[in-house]
Design an enzyme around this catalytic site. Structure first.
Site, PDB file in Angstrom:
ATOM      1  CG  HIS A  74     -47.318 -16.265 -25.115  1.00 48.14           C
ATOM      2  ND1 HIS A  74     -45.981 -16.112 -24.838  1.00 48.14           N
ATOM      3  CD2 HIS A  74     -47.482 -15.802 -26.377  1.00 48.14           C
ATOM      4  CE1 HIS A  74     -45.362 -15.563 -25.868  1.00 48.14           C
ATOM      5  NE2 HIS A  74     -46.252 -15.385 -26.825  1.00 48.14           N
TER       6      HIS A  74
HETATM    7  P1  TYD Z   1     -42.174 -13.098 -23.001  1.00 51.31           P
HETATM    8  O1  TYD Z   1     -43.344 -12.763 -23.865  1.00 51.31           O
HETATM    9  O2  TYD Z   1     -42.446 -13.775 -21.689  1.00 51.31           O
HETATM   10  O3  TYD Z   1     -41.109 -13.942 -23.806  1.00 51.31           O
HETATM   11  P2  TYD Z   1     -41.262 -15.355 -24.521  1.00 51.31           P
HETATM   12  O4  TYD Z   1     -42.701 -15.542 -24.859  1.00 51.31           O
HETATM   13  O5  TYD Z   1     -40.407 -15.226 -25.715  1.00 51.31           O
HETATM   14  O6  TYD Z   1     -40.758 -16.399 -23.609  1.00 51.31           O
HETATM   15  O7  TYD Z   1     -41.361 -11.768 -22.760  1.00 51.31           O
HETATM   16  C1  TYD Z   1     -40.244 -11.702 -21.916  1.00 51.31           C
HETATM   17  C2  TYD Z   1     -40.184 -10.312 -21.329  1.00 51.31           C
HETATM   18  O8  TYD Z   1     -39.990  -9.337 -22.351  1.00 51.31           O
HETATM   19  C3  TYD Z   1     -41.454  -9.929 -20.606  1.00 51.31           C
HETATM   20  O9  TYD Z   1     -41.089  -9.218 -19.432  1.00 51.31           O
HETATM   21  C4  TYD Z   1     -42.161  -9.006 -21.566  1.00 51.31           C
HETATM   22  C5  TYD Z   1     -41.029  -8.380 -22.333  1.00 51.31           C
HETATM   23  N1  TYD Z   1     -41.387  -8.038 -23.741  1.00 51.31           N
HETATM   24  C6  TYD Z   1     -41.553  -6.699 -24.079  1.00 51.31           C
HETATM   25  O10 TYD Z   1     -41.446  -5.804 -23.232  1.00 51.31           O
HETATM   26  N2  TYD Z   1     -41.859  -6.403 -25.375  1.00 51.31           N
HETATM   27  C7  TYD Z   1     -41.986  -7.370 -26.318  1.00 51.31           C
HETATM   28  O11 TYD Z   1     -42.240  -7.047 -27.509  1.00 51.31           O
HETATM   29  C8  TYD Z   1     -41.827  -8.746 -25.949  1.00 51.31           C
HETATM   30  C9  TYD Z   1     -41.976  -9.853 -26.963  1.00 51.31           C
HETATM   31  C10 TYD Z   1     -41.518  -9.024 -24.642  1.00 51.31           C
END
Ligand code: TYD
Length: 138
Positions: free
Chosen positions: A56
């Site tokens: 992302h």
């Molecule tokens: P995601 O952004 O998809 O993780 P990555 O980019 O590291 O692969 O986040 C994974 C899950 O955690 C998603 O359901 C959103 C949640 N999340 C939060 O609730 N707060 C946060 O600060 C972050 C980074 C993720």
């Protein structure tokens, strides 16, 4: 403004390291060691072999990424240029500026990815679709 950021604005920031016979310590103070106010800290751990995280971009968020333990690779993409940075030292941080697509992969066993972020979690700040990201960057 953020749309002008390139992968070349994402640089390695050496952190301090206090050596001690009993081990080392690295201190990160918001405002002093990090060029943005730290509003959130999170860390990735227990990452299965072969998994990719990230995938992302953020519109406004600044982040510092640290391999607090182990190692992993970070692919950075500004829509034109790409670069891959290997993080494998707890006293080095990678600054990721807004408007950059990132993917984290090649996590070593036991790796811990520590992230210092300039804001709290805001879903509106995410671009999770690569085609949408490409359009955003045009
Ligand atoms: P995601 O952004 O998809 O993780 P990555 O980019 O590291 O692969 O986040 C994974 C899950 O955690 C998603 O359901 C959103 C949640 N999340 C939060 O609730 N707060 C946060 O600060 C972050 C980074 C993720």
């Amino acid at each position: 403004m953020t749309k002008k950021n390139t992968v070349y604005d994402c640089n390695i920031l050496p952190l301090n390291k206090v050596h001690n016979r009993a081990g080392n310590i690295t201190i990160i103070e918001g405002g002093n060691d990090v060029p943005f106010p730290i509003k959130r800290i999170y860390y990735l751990y227990d990452i299965p072999t072969g998994e990719t995280r990230g995938g992302h971009a953020h519109k406004e968020l600044y982040q510092l990424i640290v391999a607090a333990s182990g190692s992993f690779d970070v692919l950075l993409d500004d829509g034109k240029n790409k670069k891959i940075v290997t993080l494998n030292r707890p006293d080095y941080a990678l600054m990721v500026v807004p408007g950059i697509w990132r993917e984290l992969f090649e996590f070593s066993s036991g790796a811990i990815c520590l992230v210092l972020a300039s804001d709290v979690y805001q879903t509106e700040d995410y671009i999770r679709d690569y085609q949408e990201f490409k359009k955003y960057r045009q």
